[in-house]
Design a protein around this motif. Structure first.
Motif, PDB file in Angstrom:
ATOM      1  N   LEU A  29      33.715  86.532  15.081  1.00  0.00           N
ATOM      2  CA  LEU A  29      33.964  85.783  16.316  1.00  0.00           C
ATOM      3  C   LEU A  29      35.422  85.899  16.765  1.00  0.00           C
ATOM      4  O   LEU A  29      35.706  85.953  17.966  1.00  0.00           O
ATOM      5  N   ALA A  30      36.352  85.965  15.818  1.00  0.00           N
ATOM      6  CA  ALA A  30      37.765  86.153  16.176  1.00  0.00           C
ATOM      7  C   ALA A  30      37.966  87.519  16.842  1.00  0.00           C
ATOM      8  O   ALA A  30      38.703  87.635  17.827  1.00  0.00           O
ATOM      9  N   TRP A  31      37.301  88.547  16.330  1.00  0.00           N
ATOM     10  CA  TRP A  31      37.406  89.874  16.932  1.00  0.00           C
ATOM     11  C   TRP A  31      36.766  89.902  18.311  1.00  0.00           C
ATOM     12  O   TRP A  31      37.249  90.573  19.228  1.00  0.00           O
ATOM     13  N   VAL A  32      35.654  89.174  18.479  1.00  0.00           N
ATOM     14  CA  VAL A  32      35.008  89.110  19.798  1.00  0.00           C
ATOM     15  C   VAL A  32      35.931  88.419  20.797  1.00  0.00           C
ATOM     16  O   VAL A  32      36.082  88.871  21.935  1.00  0.00           O
ATOM     17  N   GLY A  75      38.769  96.875  24.951  1.00  0.00           N
ATOM     18  CA  GLY A  75      37.979  95.684  24.645  1.00  0.00           C
ATOM     19  C   GLY A  75      36.568  96.035  24.215  1.00  0.00           C
ATOM     20  O   GLY A  75      36.034  95.460  23.260  1.00  0.00           O
ATOM     21  N   PHE A  76      35.957  96.997  24.905  1.00  0.00           N
ATOM     22  CA  PHE A  76      34.606  97.441  24.555  1.00  0.00           C
ATOM     23  C   PHE A  76      34.583  98.042  23.149  1.00  0.00           C
ATOM     24  O   PHE A  76      33.711  97.712  22.340  1.00  0.00           O
ATOM     25  N   ILE A  77      35.530  98.923  22.855  1.00  0.00           N
ATOM     26  CA  ILE A  77      35.600  99.548  21.526  1.00  0.00           C
ATOM     27  C   ILE A  77      35.834  98.494  20.451  1.00  0.00           C
ATOM     28  O   ILE A  77      35.221  98.541  19.381  1.00  0.00           O
ATOM     29  N   THR A  78      36.699  97.527  20.739  1.00  0.00           N
ATOM     30  CA  THR A  78      36.959  96.451  19.778  1.00  0.00           C
ATOM     31  C   THR A  78      35.683  95.663  19.505  1.00  0.00           C
ATOM     32  O   THR A  78      35.376  95.338  18.355  1.00  0.00           O
ATOM     33  N   THR A  83      31.372  94.477  15.663  1.00  0.00           N
ATOM     34  CA  THR A  83      29.954  94.310  15.334  1.00  0.00           C
ATOM     35  C   THR A  83      29.558  95.212  14.164  1.00  0.00           C
ATOM     36  O   THR A  83      28.845  94.771  13.252  1.00  0.00           O
ATOM     37  N   LEU A  84      30.046  96.441  14.173  1.00  0.00           N
ATOM     38  CA  LEU A  84      29.757  97.352  13.051  1.00  0.00           C
ATOM     39  C   LEU A  84      30.356  96.835  11.754  1.00  0.00           C
ATOM     40  O   LEU A  84      29.706  96.867  10.693  1.00  0.00           O
ATOM     41  N   GLN A  85      31.601  96.330  11.818  1.00  0.00           N
ATOM     42  CA  GLN A  85      32.243  95.791  10.615  1.00  0.00           C
ATOM     43  C   GLN A  85      31.514  94.551  10.103  1.00  0.00           C
ATOM     44  O   GLN A  85      31.360  94.366   8.902  1.00  0.00           O
TER      45      GLN A  85
END
Length: 131
Positions: A29-32, A75-78, A83-85
């Motif tokens: 959630l922090a990465w999102v 932002g999209f790549i992040t 999600t993959l991580q």
């Protein structure tokens, strides 16, 4: 027969297991939030540039558009990498292993550093065109 198929649970093990999954979700959630913020910076910069009409210089206008598009891409790549991580860490927690993630963090950090450089260039060109 049923006793053999059940996993023997150590007291407190399920609490630690749950904490690991919850920590993984908080990290995700922090990465999102970071991805949404990056996209927001791009939209804000581009929309302010053209709404306030900060410059009529075509090169600066092009840089503002590139900045907005690049921020959306970062932002999209992040979001995709987070999600993959998250999925990878979830699997690792279930399997009881830990493999630190390095490549995606270095990649996203490089993209964000480049985005900051573009923002710096945009502001520099904008200030130099005003003087």
């Amino acid at each position: 027969m049923e006793a053999l198929s059940k996993k023997k649970e150590v007291p407190g093990e399920s609490v630690i297991y749950a904490q690991q999954h919850l920590a993984n979700e908080r990290t995700y959630l922090a990465w999102v939030r970071t991805a949404v913020s990056i996209v927001g910076v791009g939209f804000l910069t581009t929309s302010l540039h053209f709404t306030i009409k900060l410059s009529f210089n075509q090169h600066i206008n092009t840089l503002a558009i590139f900045l907005g598009i690049f921020a959306c891409i970062v932002g999209f790549i992040t979001g995709i990498l987070s999600t993959l991580q998250y999925s990878k860490k979830r699997r690792e927690i279930q399997e009881g292993i830990f493999i630190p993630s390095n490549h995606s963090i270095v990649f996203v950090s490089t993209l964000i550093s480049f985005l900051i450089f573009i923002i710096f260039m945009y502001l520099s060109f904008l200030l130099l065109s005003k003087s």
